[in-house]
Design an enzyme around this catalytic site. Structure first.
Site, PDB file in Angstrom:
ATOM      1  N   LYS A 186       0.848  -1.197   0.000  1.00 43.13           N
ATOM      2  CA  LYS A 186       0.000   0.000   0.000  1.00 43.13           C
ATOM      3  C   LYS A 186       0.890   1.256   0.000  1.00 43.13           C
ATOM      4  O   LYS A 186       2.101   1.147  -0.150  1.00 43.13           O
ATOM      5  CB  LYS A 186      -0.954  -0.035   1.193  1.00 43.13           C
TER       6      LYS A 186
HETATM    7  C1  LIG Z   1      -4.715  -5.045   1.043  1.00 38.91           C
HETATM    8  C2  LIG Z   1      -6.162  -5.042   1.106  1.00 38.91           C
HETATM    9  C3  LIG Z   1      -6.856  -5.497   2.241  1.00 38.91           C
HETATM   10  C4  LIG Z   1      -6.167  -6.186   3.392  1.00 38.91           C
HETATM   11  O1  LIG Z   1      -5.225  -5.408   4.028  1.00 38.91           O
HETATM   12  P1  LIG Z   1      -4.203  -6.096   5.069  1.00 38.91           P
HETATM   13  O2  LIG Z   1      -3.658  -4.929   5.826  1.00 38.91           O
HETATM   14  O3  LIG Z   1      -3.157  -6.777   4.249  1.00 38.91           O
HETATM   15  O4  LIG Z   1      -4.968  -7.026   5.907  1.00 38.91           O
HETATM   16  C5  LIG Z   1      -8.223  -5.378   2.275  1.00 38.91           C
HETATM   17  N1  LIG Z   1      -8.899  -4.858   1.234  1.00 38.91           N
HETATM   18  C6  LIG Z   1      -8.280  -4.418   0.121  1.00 38.91           C
HETATM   19  C7  LIG Z   1      -9.086  -3.821  -0.986  1.00 38.91           C
HETATM   20  C8  LIG Z   1      -6.894  -4.510   0.003  1.00 38.91           C
HETATM   21  O5  LIG Z   1      -6.303  -4.110  -1.111  1.00 38.91           O
END
Ligand SMILES: *Cc1c(COP(=O)(O)O)cnc(C)c1O
Length: 381
Positions: A186
């Site tokens: 992210k």
């Molecule tokens: C990455 C992601 C998640 C999960 O995030 P984590 O912090 O890895 O648990 C949930 N929803 C979307 C749309 C994502 O891209």
């Protein structure tokens, strides 16, 4: 050397901050987590921010706070990382998948209204790849049907939306709760990590209770107490604590949010311009009321081009790519498990199978970006 899909932005400051925490004697859910929550709330412009282990657990707590239980239906998209749908199933809920708009890759509000049924208990729009969903339309639908709206903003830290003529960062939230991720894929990272934002004090109190096994007196309070205190456990809770080690990194990352988003947007705009002449490649569409952080930059391939072949050709030219966002309903984990189709999922499947994600990271040079553009041009020629 292969151009990666993303590189986290981590400097010496972050490394120093981690050693400070390790030397401080308090390493989990302590003063750094509190400071990170406060700074996050101020940056986003929300009343409450509660840190947790990741965005998957943030979504789980958000759903529990909204009372989602066995057999309850939650409307969301299939075209998302599997975490969104999995969190619904953790509560015993049933995901109801609706289709996306082909231009933004986001939940189609028209399909949501049609999918609402007697068992519907919440809606989770996903700001996919950082692009804001049509929240004006979704909030109106949620209000009409008196349903809580939980924003999956995992990818959308620093993305902005224009509401009633004013730009604001996502996460105030426009719905009831927004959930963010600090996974390295992210825009900001704490290794792993998540945050729940809300303007509702009761929701925030529930997150804080459930993230540490519903313990009546937090460790920080017991540590400070001058008298012996016994805690109790009022309901089933979880260990979803963020560590101070992560929060110290998050505090520094947050200070660079504006700069990181500005750089990503500059690179995204450069892609828009330079990819336009490539026949049949469709670049992402940003509505006039949206400013994406471009957590991912996803293009549609020309008709008839095989996704895997294009990706393999690019990899051989030293460029990594990823296929378009997955469809949960096509995965084995959903084959025999309860979910309901809320609309045709044609656009979701098309997006998974005919789009690819290109490299985009803070330290990407124009030369590296030109290599990606050239590799794509050759691969689809
Ligand atoms: C990455 C992601 C998640 C999960 O995030 P984590 O912090 O890895 O648990 C949930 N929803 C979307 C749309 C994502 O891209």
């Amino acid at each position: 050397m292969t151009i990666p899909i993303i590189k986290p932005v981590i400097g010496d400051q972050e490394i120093e901050a981690v050693s400070e925490v390790l030397q401080s004697g308090w390493v989990t859910q302590g003063p750094k987590v509190a400071a990170f929550e406060e700074a996050f709330a101020a940056t986003i412009g929300t009343h409450h921010a509660c840190a947790v282990t990741n965005c998957t657990t943030a979504l789980h707590l958000a759903l529990l706070a909204c009372g989602i239980g066995a057999g309850d239906e939650v409307i969301t998209v299939s075209h998302t990382f599997v975490a969104t749908a999995n969190a619904i199933r953790y509560c015993g809920g049933v995901p109801v998948f609706v289709d996306i708009e082909p231009d933004t890759f986001n939940m189609d509000p028209n399909q949501v209204a049609a999918a609402i049924g007697p068992k519907t208990k919440a809606i989770i729009p996903v700001h996919q790849m950082g692009m804001p969903c049509d929240m004006a339309a979704l909030v109106a639908i949620a209000k009409t049907h008196n349903l809580p709206l939980i924003e999956d903003a995992a990818c959308a830290i620093g993305s902005e939306i224009k509401i009633e003529g004013q730009w604001q960062r996502l996460g105030q939230p426009l719905g009831d709760i927004a959930c963010f991720s600090f996974h390295p894929r992210k825009v900001l990272t704490t290794g792993d990590g998540g945050m729940l934002t809300s303007n509702n004090k009761k929701f925030d109190a529930t997150f804080r209770l459930l993230r540490q096994h519903a313990m009546s007196v937090p460790d920080t309070a017991r540590h400070r107490a001058k008298e012996v205190v016994f805690e109790s456990y009022s309901r089933l809770g979880f260990n979803y604590r963020m560590t101070d080690i992560q929060a110290a990194v998050g505090l520094l990352q947050l200070q660079r949010l504006e700069e990181i988003v500005a750089t990503r947007r500059r690179l995204a705009m450069r892609y828009q311009q330079k990819l336009a002449p490539i026949n049949g490649v469709q670049v992402p569409v940003e509505p006039s009321w949206a400013r994406s952080n471009f957590q991912s930059y996803c293009v549609r391939l020309p008709d008839g081009k095989d996704q895997k072949t294009v990706m393999q050709t690019m990899l051989e030219s030293g460029v990594s790519t990823r296929r378009g966002i997955m469809c949960c309903h096509l995965e084995p984990a959903y084959e025999h498990e309860p979910w309901r189709q809320g609309s045709s999922l044609r656009e979701s499947e098309k997006a998974q199978n005919s789009s690819i994600i290109l490299p985009l990271y803070h330290e990407m040079t124009d030369i590296e970006q030109d290599i990606v553009i050239e590799a794509l041009g050759k691969a689809v020629a």
